[in-house]
Structures are given as structure tokens and as C-alpha cells.
Design a protein around this motif. Structure first.
Motif, PDB file in Angstrom:
ATOM      1  N   UNK A  14      37.401  38.321  54.464  1.00  0.00           N
ATOM      2  CA  UNK A  14      38.008  38.546  53.211  1.00  0.00           C
ATOM      3  C   UNK A  14      37.540  37.357  52.306  1.00  0.00           C
ATOM      4  N   UNK A  15      37.749  36.287  52.547  1.00  0.00           N
ATOM      5  CA  UNK A  15      37.252  35.173  51.873  1.00  0.00           C
ATOM      6  C   UNK A  15      35.780  35.104  51.434  1.00  0.00           C
ATOM      7  N   UNK A  16      34.835  35.392  52.584  1.00  0.00           N
ATOM      8  CA  UNK A  16      33.546  35.371  52.214  1.00  0.00           C
ATOM      9  C   UNK A  16      33.189  36.567  51.339  1.00  0.00           C
ATOM     10  N   UNK A  17      33.840  37.712  51.295  1.00  0.00           N
ATOM     11  CA  UNK A  17      33.706  38.884  50.322  1.00  0.00           C
ATOM     12  C   UNK A  17      34.110  38.687  49.281  1.00  0.00           C
ATOM     13  N   UNK A  18      35.124  37.902  48.865  1.00  0.00           N
ATOM     14  CA  UNK A  18      35.464  37.556  47.502  1.00  0.00           C
ATOM     15  C   UNK A  18      34.619  36.503  46.940  1.00  0.00           C
ATOM     16  N   UNK A  19      34.170  35.617  47.795  1.00  0.00           N
ATOM     17  CA  UNK A  19      33.194  34.719  47.413  1.00  0.00           C
ATOM     18  C   UNK A  19      31.960  35.232  46.876  1.00  0.00           C
ATOM     19  N   UNK A  20      31.562  36.510  47.351  1.00  0.00           N
ATOM     20  CA  UNK A  20      30.387  37.281  46.864  1.00  0.00           C
ATOM     21  C   UNK A  20      30.437  38.144  45.640  1.00  0.00           C
ATOM     22  N   UNK A  21      31.518  38.174  44.989  1.00  0.00           N
ATOM     23  CA  UNK A  21      31.849  39.150  44.025  1.00  0.00           C
ATOM     24  C   UNK A  21      31.426  38.257  42.702  1.00  0.00           C
ATOM     25  N   UNK A  22      30.725  39.151  41.963  1.00  0.00           N
ATOM     26  CA  UNK A  22      30.340  38.643  40.410  1.00  0.00           C
ATOM     27  C   UNK A  22      31.400  38.114  39.650  1.00  0.00           C
ATOM     28  N   UNK A  23      31.019  37.284  39.006  1.00  0.00           N
ATOM     29  CA  UNK A  23      32.369  36.622  37.858  1.00  0.00           C
ATOM     30  C   UNK A  23      32.829  37.435  37.334  1.00  0.00           C
ATOM     31  N   UNK A  24      32.230  38.639  36.517  1.00  0.00           N
ATOM     32  CA  UNK A  24      32.834  39.419  35.589  1.00  0.00           C
ATOM     33  C   UNK A  24      33.514  40.546  36.478  1.00  0.00           C
ATOM     34  N   UNK A  29      39.892  41.340  38.180  1.00  0.00           N
ATOM     35  CA  UNK A  29      40.860  41.232  39.153  1.00  0.00           C
ATOM     36  C   UNK A  29      41.824  40.353  38.788  1.00  0.00           C
ATOM     37  N   UNK A  30      41.468  38.979  38.188  1.00  0.00           N
ATOM     38  CA  UNK A  30      42.259  38.060  37.601  1.00  0.00           C
ATOM     39  C   UNK A  30      43.136  38.411  36.366  1.00  0.00           C
ATOM     40  N   UNK A  31      42.435  39.345  35.649  1.00  0.00           N
ATOM     41  CA  UNK A  31      43.172  39.882  34.449  1.00  0.00           C
ATOM     42  C   UNK A  31      44.667  40.411  34.976  1.00  0.00           C
ATOM     43  N   UNK A  32      44.767  41.078  35.900  1.00  0.00           N
ATOM     44  CA  UNK A  32      45.875  41.782  36.342  1.00  0.00           C
ATOM     45  C   UNK A  32      46.829  40.897  36.835  1.00  0.00           C
ATOM     46  N   UNK A  33      46.613  39.541  36.934  1.00  0.00           N
ATOM     47  CA  UNK A  33      47.818  38.668  37.444  1.00  0.00           C
ATOM     48  C   UNK A  33      48.688  38.197  36.382  1.00  0.00           C
ATOM     49  N   UNK A  44      42.513  27.450  43.023  1.00  0.00           N
ATOM     50  CA  UNK A  44      41.662  27.859  44.438  1.00  0.00           C
ATOM     51  C   UNK A  44      40.396  27.293  44.522  1.00  0.00           C
ATOM     52  N   UNK A  45      39.405  27.465  43.361  1.00  0.00           N
ATOM     53  CA  UNK A  45      38.168  26.714  43.437  1.00  0.00           C
ATOM     54  C   UNK A  45      37.691  26.570  42.028  1.00  0.00           C
ATOM     55  N   UNK A  46      36.502  25.858  41.761  1.00  0.00           N
ATOM     56  CA  UNK A  46      36.207  25.549  40.564  1.00  0.00           C
ATOM     57  C   UNK A  46      35.593  26.957  39.675  1.00  0.00           C
ATOM     58  N   UNK A  47      35.065  27.954  40.343  1.00  0.00           N
ATOM     59  CA  UNK A  47      34.961  29.315  39.650  1.00  0.00           C
ATOM     60  C   UNK A  47      36.068  29.922  39.260  1.00  0.00           C
TER      61      UNK A  47
END
Length: 184
Positions: A14-24, A29-33, A44-47
Motif C-alpha cells: 500500500x505504501x509503495x502504491x501511494x508513493x507512486x501517485x502523481x502529486x495532483x 485525496x488530501x483535500x478530503x481530510x 509523513x514525508x517532504x512531498x
């Protein structure tokens, strides 16, 4: 024991899949939080931190983000002892979520007076440093603005200030009404 090994592999995948998501896509996804969760996940990370700290993301979150009940801010001003017998005490406050859980704590200089709040930001006049300070309590980030040249903290009340957001320009504003000293 086998089940925990399988669970760990699934989490790594799952972590590897999330890391491959494009920034946009990650930004959508983060907008929903809610904002209180964004404060945590920006570590979580710099990105993720860069996405959450981006002014365009912040604007989009204010417009399209989840609408939770308003948070409650409890602010207590600092104090300077009148007799000099005790040390000065800094002021501060707490930000509570809709379940009355503390989601952020902040401290301010003893001379800080709250001007107001707007769209989750806090605005203070810090007379000892000659600045107006705008604070984002979830991230702890702040910006300091010089006091207007006509603003004398000894003769000008905190009521002479107002903090707000201009929808037309999409900018925050600190308004200061000039104080006149009465000659008596």
C-alpha cells in the motif's frame, strides 16, 4: 505469526502504491481530510508537507475541504507583574475540535493581545516586539508584520484593529483605525 507477516506485506505494498501517485492526485485525496488531520499527515514525508503547505492547496482546502463544525479557541493573555516580584508569564491557548479534543496548543509573548481570528488564523498585536503576528495554529507557522507608524500600544487600544479576509482579492487584511490622543 503468518498473519502478521501477510499484513506487513500488504502495508508495504500500500505504501509503495501511494508513493507512486502523481502529486495532483495525492492533493485531491488530501483535500478530503479535515485541517486537524492535515497537521499530522504533513509530517509523513517532504512531498506531503510541500503539497499541504502550498498556498493553492490551502485556498482549495478552504473552499472544497470537508466542513466540520467550527473549532473553539481558548486564549489566555500573558501578564507582567505589577510589582516585579514574579516573572512574566507568556500567554497561550488551545484549539479544540468538535469533540472537545485539544488539536493544537500555542504560546504567545506576554505582551501579545488577540486582535481576532479569521478562517482558522489567529492575529495578535505583540507590543513588546512592535509587530502584528498572524499564526496558523495547526502548523505553527506565522508571519510578523510591522505595526503602523501611528500605532502606539500605550495610547492605542487593541479595539483599533480588525482582522479579516477580502473575498474579492482573496487576501487577508489587518485594518488599523488611527488613534488620536485626547488632549485634556
Amino acid at each position: 505469526m503468518q498473519g502478521s507477516k501477510t499484513q506487513k506485506t500488504a502495508t508495504d505494498a500500500d505504501a509503495a502504491s501511494i508513493a507512486q501517485l502523481p502529486s495532483d492526485v495525492l492533493a485531491v485525496i488530501l483535500l478530503r481530510l479535515p485541517a486537524s488531520d492535515l497537521r499530522r499527515v504533513r509530517r509523513v514525508c517532504k512531498e506531503w508537507r510541500d503539497i499541504i503547505s502550498d498556498p493553492s492547496f490551502i485556498d482549495a482546502h478552504q473552499v472544497h475541504g470537508p466542513r466540520a463544525p467550527t473549532h473553539t479557541i481558548v486564549f489566555y493573555p500573558g501578564r507582567r507583574p505589577a510589582d516585579g516580584a514574579h516573572e512574566s508569564l507568556n500567554g497561550g491557548g488551545f484549539l479544540f475540535d468538535e469533540q472537545w479534543r485539544v488539536t493544537a496548543r500555542f504560546t504567545v509573548d506576554e505582551s501579545a493581545e488577540m486582535i481576532g481570528t479569521c478562517r482558522g488564523l489567529l492575529c495578535f498585536r505583540v507590543s513588546a516586539h512592535g509587530v502584528i503576528k498572524v499564526v496558523e495554529p495547526f502548523t505553527g507557522e506565522s508571519v510578523s508584520l510591522p505595526l503602523p507608524p501611528t500605532a502606539n500600544a500605550k495610547t492605542c487600544s487593541i479595539a483599533a484593529y480588525c482582522f479579516g479576509f477580502d473575498l474579492a482579492t482573496r487576501r487577508y487584511k489587518v485594518v488599523h483605525a488611527r488613534c488620536f490622543r485626547r488632549e485634556g
